[in-house]
Design an enzyme around this catalytic site. Sequence first.
Site, PDB file in Angstrom:
ATOM      1  N   ASP A 746       0.876  -1.167   0.000  1.00  0.00           N
ATOM      2  CA  ASP A 746       0.000   0.000   0.000  1.00  0.00           C
ATOM      3  C   ASP A 746       0.927   1.235   0.000  1.00  0.00           C
ATOM      4  O   ASP A 746       2.140   1.125   0.222  1.00  0.00           O
ATOM      5  CB  ASP A 746      -0.946  -0.006   1.208  1.00  0.00           C
ATOM      6  CG  ASP A 746      -2.155   0.908   0.988  1.00  0.00           C
ATOM      7  OD1 ASP A 746      -2.107   1.763   0.090  1.00  0.00           O
ATOM      8  OD2 ASP A 746      -3.142   0.773   1.734  1.00  0.00           O
TER       9      ASP A 746
HETATM   10  C1  BGC Z   1      -5.007   3.410   0.361  1.00  0.00           C
HETATM   11  C2  BGC Z   1      -5.153   2.566  -0.882  1.00  0.00           C
HETATM   12  C3  BGC Z   1      -4.986   3.433  -2.093  1.00  0.00           C
HETATM   13  C4  BGC Z   1      -3.608   4.088  -2.035  1.00  0.00           C
HETATM   14  C5  BGC Z   1      -3.299   4.971  -3.221  1.00  0.00           C
HETATM   15  C6  BGC Z   1      -3.721   4.217   0.340  1.00  0.00           C
HETATM   16  O1  BGC Z   1      -3.704   5.161   1.376  1.00  0.00           O
HETATM   17  O2  BGC Z   1      -5.040   2.595   1.502  1.00  0.00           O
HETATM   18  O3  BGC Z   1      -6.392   1.915  -0.900  1.00  0.00           O
HETATM   19  O4  BGC Z   1      -5.143   2.683  -3.261  1.00  0.00           O
HETATM   20  O5  BGC Z   1      -3.537   4.883  -0.866  1.00  0.00           O
HETATM   21  O6  BGC Z   1      -4.034   6.136  -3.164  1.00  0.00           O
END
Ligand code: BGC
Length: 802
Positions: A746
């Site tokens: 993530d």
């Molecule tokens: C979130 C993800 C997201 C990523 C990119 C993260 O903070 O948990 O679900 O795809 O950011 O924006």
Amino acid sequence: MQKWARLNFQPALPLRGDRRVTGSSEHIAVSRKAAQEGMVLLKNDGTLPLSSDKKLVLMGKAAVDYVKGGGGSGDVYCAYIHSLYYGLKSKGVSVYEPLIDLYKEEMKKQYDSGRVPGMTEEVPVPADILKDAAAFSDTAIVMICRFSGEGWDRSSIECNQEFNPWPQSRSMPSFSSEIFPDGDFYLNAGEKEMIKAAKENFKNVIAVLNVGGIIDCSFIAGDDAINAALYMNQGGMEGGDAAADIILGEVNPSGKLADTFAARLEDYPSTENFHESFDYVEYTEDVYVGYRYFETIPGARDKVIYPFGYGLSYTTFDITVTGAKELEDSFSFDVKVTNTGKASGKEVVQLYYKAPQGKLGKPERALGDFVKTKELSAGESQDITLTVTKKAIASYDDLGKVADACYVLEKGSYEFFIGNSVRDAKNTDFTWENAEDITVERLSHKAGPVSLKKRMISDGSYEELPLGAARDINECVFEKMEPGTEEALTPFVRSREMHYLTRPFKEGAKTFFDVAEGKVTIDEFMAQLSDEDLIHLVGGQPNTGVGNVFGMGNLPEYGVPNAQTADGPAGVRIAPETGVLTTAFPCSTLIACTWNREIAEQIGCAGGEELKENNLCVWLTPAINIHRNPMCGRNFEYYSEDPYLTGRMAAAMVRGIQSNNVGASVKHFACNNKETNRKHSDSRVSERALREIYLKAFEIIVKEAEPYTIMSSYNAINGHRASENRDLLTGILRDEWGYKGMVTSDWWTRGEHYKEIKAGNDLKMACGFPDRVKKAMEMGAITRADIEPCAKRILTTILKFD
Ligand code: BGC
């Protein structure tokens, strides 16, 4: 078009012919269709549907304060957003306007003061307006809405120490504490007052819930003065139109709940320790999540207001089991569904099983299969078949009570139930008598708990679990980065010295185009790359075009394009300053409530097309964490409390996305079931609950739809950060399930890059830490051989984009 032309040159070309598909009427129609099919009719004494010449009073500021979806990375920028008020008006319904004017004026003031739709105060209705409204019509629709989002849970607890680029802006939990002093699961005083006024002044009262998660619905179920209720959910850009379609009977509702609705937050076993600690969550309810808890644990049944799988229709259906048989590896059930009412409509037939209690203890019901019928006209029938495999009804034995670390079918009677909700499913009279314990799959212990002291068993008591030595989550061969310093960094832009015309690639290089054309193997290609090149590959790459969440690949001297990702899941998230507006689909929980795999696939396909048309390659969709507790702030982005429903629906979504040769990213792997301290909290969970509940949907999707990418979660699982968890990312995901795709972290995890590589987390997003990986290499903590498989999986993924 040349391979990767969209990635390399970012052309402004429509995907098909001369018309752009992004935000097109066809895609918006898919969004509306899904919204129509996923809204759930909770109650109806015959008041609904309404005739379109019925005058209506819309009460509750939610009539105009419509919440199309949740906040954070799951939010989408679209051309317009239609509230229920808009939907009814566009069909010519006469609505009492003075109240709407008041709500609009008040909402403007509240938005101007920093509030967002759904995080606003109810507006008291002055007595003269109320009197006038009651003279206008005898029917009121009372509306409630809720908003939640990424990075915070549905409570007033300040929950994150993440980097905040806007320190002056107020946090959502702080708004929540003002608006919902008892928590937003419950109606606040203003909402109660509004509903009371509606009941006192109108003959017919219809409740509409514009809510992405669960709220206390006892005010509906327990009160005859509320004649009907529609769980509208968060229906995307045309959610208000879809709700109007249902309210006026142009569409017969066919949605079914994807979660169990209980009256109080405390009725959910996971509430007790949800906020016990900032640093960990103990999953003590074990496999008894959602209806598995409510249908099994003594005394819990009565707490349910609306059960899992429940939803009414404007017609009635007869569901008759016409045959049942045991096959070699499965059971199959033939069912005839007949529309016995007057309106045409669809029904969802659900198969549940009950395994014998045995030594492990089992939930009383578990979903085995489901089929949504076609639109059946009055009197019409459809024959359908439901199947469930023997492997699917087996349980994982993590304590060696029957066969250690194996999926087992314990001896005893297996019963099967069919109907249109977990409560209404009737015993099929087909029982499988299993004479002896059968080991279905032999595995080994992986990712098990060391600090989870106890877990619930099927009589509601707890059994103790063996404890192990706690690990240092931050263990590292050199000094860890300070938490927060890794946040929001962007990848380096590497310069290159090439002659644009005469030497587009490095002198003598085997190019990635050669690999795509089959002239050289990927191994031959990789052999020429330096360690630095490989380290560069395993980190995120700069944004290009309309991308805003970074890319991968990007070795131009070898012809490797920079393939961009984009957020989801409710639509392709492109920043508004680009001028590109995309389709806002309903939130994932609503999609789950359709119980219609075709619709999920259509949304996936439409989203995949919008991704591709905008020269993007990986849609960070679907998000499939289990609804463990109603308070999780991101539940709207997730599907259900049930892993089978989640897995089958999201697998269809992945198939739809990838039919465009762009990638899905199934997230967040795994146990990201609350947002509080999401980057560091340790989810302490038994191996059985992991495998049967929290990993199951991922397993279904990997086996059914082969996603190009999976995103590991921020949180730790049993003391190891998910992105550094080799048991999870290599042992279970690849060795057991045979996953061939790529894993990303993530965005801006607290994981240490070299540890993530060693665990099989191929790509660190949003950017890598080349210097730290290099240093770990010099210290012998990681080798080129560790990096190569990660880099290879990234390159293999890029080869799939066309
Ligand atoms: C979130 C993800 C997201 C990523 C990119 C993260 O903070 O948990 O679900 O795809 O950011 O924006």
